[in-house]
Design an enzyme around this catalytic site. Structure first.
Site, mmCIF file in Angstrom:
data_model
loop_
_atom_site.group_PDB
_atom_site.id
_atom_site.type_symbol
_atom_site.label_atom_id
_atom_site.label_comp_id
_atom_site.label_asym_id
_atom_site.label_seq_id
_atom_site.Cartn_x
_atom_site.Cartn_y
_atom_site.Cartn_z
ATOM 1 N N HIS A 38 -7.643 -5.646 0.640
ATOM 2 C CA HIS A 38 -6.411 -4.590 1.297
ATOM 3 C C HIS A 38 -6.211 -5.260 2.077
ATOM 4 O O HIS A 38 -4.794 -5.658 2.539
ATOM 5 C CB HIS A 38 -7.004 -3.873 1.120
ATOM 6 C CG HIS A 38 -5.891 -2.716 1.510
ATOM 7 N ND1 HIS A 38 -4.285 -2.302 -0.077
ATOM 8 C CD2 HIS A 38 -4.910 -1.448 2.684
ATOM 9 C CE1 HIS A 38 -4.127 -1.293 0.358
ATOM 10 N NE2 HIS A 38 -4.293 -1.281 1.497
ATOM 11 N N ASP A 42 -0.125 -4.649 -3.593
ATOM 12 C CA ASP A 42 -1.555 -3.493 -3.265
ATOM 13 C C ASP A 42 -1.568 -1.981 -3.528
ATOM 14 O O ASP A 42 -1.820 -1.684 -1.764
ATOM 15 C CB ASP A 42 -2.486 -3.732 -2.697
ATOM 16 C CG ASP A 42 -4.169 -4.227 -2.469
ATOM 17 O OD1 ASP A 42 -4.952 -4.307 -2.074
ATOM 18 O OD2 ASP A 42 -3.940 -4.656 -3.702
ATOM 19 N N SER A 92 0.621 -1.541 0.176
ATOM 20 C CA SER A 92 -0.245 -0.173 -0.281
ATOM 21 C C SER A 92 1.000 1.618 0.302
ATOM 22 O O SER A 92 1.695 1.615 -1.061
ATOM 23 C CB SER A 92 -0.996 0.179 1.380
ATOM 24 O OG SER A 92 -2.078 0.978 1.137
#
Ligand SMILES: CCN(CC)CCN(C[C@]12C[C@](c3ccc(C(F)(F)F)cc3)(C1)C2)C(=O)Cn1c(SCc2ccc(F)cc2)nc(=O)c2c1C=CC2
Length: 398
Positions: free
Chosen positions: A316, A261, A238
């Site tokens: 996620h 991600d 992320s």
């Protein structure tokens, strides 16, 4: 895997040939130093403690801030559920010298911290990597701390200067506060901290020691000449994936990157032409939005391998360890679990990462067995993205 220790916590053990050790390293001065949890191939013999997955209560307080919930309630709830969870590694086990291991610098996501991705880090270490999971002091972590020399209260105090802990918590944006400048400042600091950790580990490899401010009897001498300095990669989740990409652009010692991600917002004004290394984007099906994917596609290149796959049914939180620890209902409710089995998702994440690292670090292992995953071929994966994207200019019929 296995290595004769019964598995209690839901976090899976490494499947590779090496037993995995883990230790914490922090250097000074104050928040200008480096802080990481090291995962590494270790000696098999002997019995070792396993490290606590969340080692201090301040991390629960930080998670409460990230969740914008009451600190007392969250601390009680999370401590009760996760307080005794261990990471399946051997705490401070002796490093296993004898070969030169490739090196991974791992960067955590917004609101996370260094210990929450142990399923990925332990699997990589079991497969023969040294992995440093850095903990960032940019106030994107739910919590972190650094050690500060305590100004002596009375100069006559016996003994040397004592160190005191200074805790930093997740900087929560005020309503109306512009997020972008903060995230740009943070992603730059995060890349610097990844490079700092790299420098410290390469110094140990060269026999040059940096003092560890944390109590540890880990013998760093065993790390001398044990890192393959030509085989180094940046990996992150992320915000940490954006950090890995930023680190590639800053330092060509990183030979490739794996963006798990990726949250590309902090890089939205990046031109990417200065990034020359291969990058693999491993996406969950549920996290992304069109502009986020378009920023990843800005990195597409005809000359440098840039690949993207999507894991069907993943969310996620399929990448950090929480996905293994919540029950089915809570997991679905808090989006900690997707439709895909968490262990199947983690196998795909780890195997496609290993295959990409073998290809671009030129490893001589058998990770090429998972090459098909890089092309999105497999039961739970697809190439590219599941999102419908606007046609690229070049595709619009004239
Ligand atoms: C909806 C808006 N969002 C604010 C930006 C909400 C916050 N959010 C979702 C959360 C943080 C979460 C969390 C807390 C606590 C438990 C527990 F209860 F299990 F302990 C589980 C899960 C709740 C995951 C995220 O930040 C998603 N996210 C993440 S999640 C990284 C993380 C954080 C904490 C962890 F414990 C494990 C993993 N990393 C990023 O870099 C980015 C984003 C979004 C953009 C960039």
């Amino acid at each position: 895997g296995g290595h004769n220790s019964v598995q209690f916590s839901g976090i899976p053990q490494g499947k590779g040939p090496h037993a995995v050790g883990s230790m914490d390293f922090m250097s000074g001065p104050s928040n200008q130093g480096s802080f990481f949890r090291l995962y590494y191939p270790c000696a098999e013999a002997g019995h070792y403690e396993e490290p606590l997955w969340i080692p201090r209560k301040e991390y629960y307080l930080g998670l409460a801030d990230t969740l914008k919930l009451n600190r007392f309630a969250v601390n009680f709830f999370l401590c009760y559920y996760f307080g005794s969870v261990k990471s399946p590694a051997r705490w401070n086990a002796p490093f296993k010298p004898g070969e030169q291991y490739p090196l991974i610098i791992f960067s955590h996501g917004l609101g996370a911290f260094r210990t929450l991705y142990s399923a990925i880090c332990i699997e990589l270490a079991s497969q023969g990597f040294v992995v440093a999971a850095v903990e960032h002091r940019d106030r994107s972590a739910s919590a972190t701390y650094y050690l500060q020399e305590k100004s002596p209260s009375d100069p006559g105090e016996p003994g040397g200067p004592t160190l005191e802990e200074v805790w930093l918590y997740n900087k929560i944006l005020k309503a109306g506060e512009d997020e972008y400048p903060l995230r740009v400042q943070q992603v730059n600091q995060r890349a610097e901290e990844c490079i700092r950790a790299l420098d410290i580990i390469l110094n140990f490899n060269a026999g040059k020691h940096t003092a560890n401010l944390l109590p540890s009897d880990f013998d760093w001498n065993l790390l001398k000449d044990s890192i393959d300095v030509q085989r180094i990669a940046a990996v992150g989740h992320s915000f940490g994936a954006a950090t890995a990409i930023k680190s590639l652009g800053r330092d060509s010692r990183f030979r490739c990157g794996v963006a798990l991600d990726a949250w590309m917002f902090p890089l939205k004004d990046e031109i990417f032409s200065n990034i020359r290394q291969p990058v693999l984007f491993v996406n969950s099906e549920k996290f992304h939005w069109v502009n986020n994917i378009l920023l990843m596609k800005k990195m597409e290149s005809t000359s440098i391998e840039r690949k993207m796959i999507t894991i069907k049914g993943a969310v996620h939180q399929s990448f950090p360890d929480f996905t293994f620890l919540a029950g089915y209902m809570v997991g679905k409710l808090f989006k900690l679990k997707g439709d895909i089995d968490p262990y199947v998702a983690m196998d795909i994440i780890n195997n496609v990462t290993l295959a990409f690292l073998q290809r671009h670090l030129d490893l001589h292992k058998d990770f090429n067995q998972w090459d098909a995953l890089i092309d999105g071929k497999g039961e739970f994966v697809m190439p590219g993205t599941n999102l419908d994207l606007p046609p690229a200019e070049s595709e619009i019929p004239q």
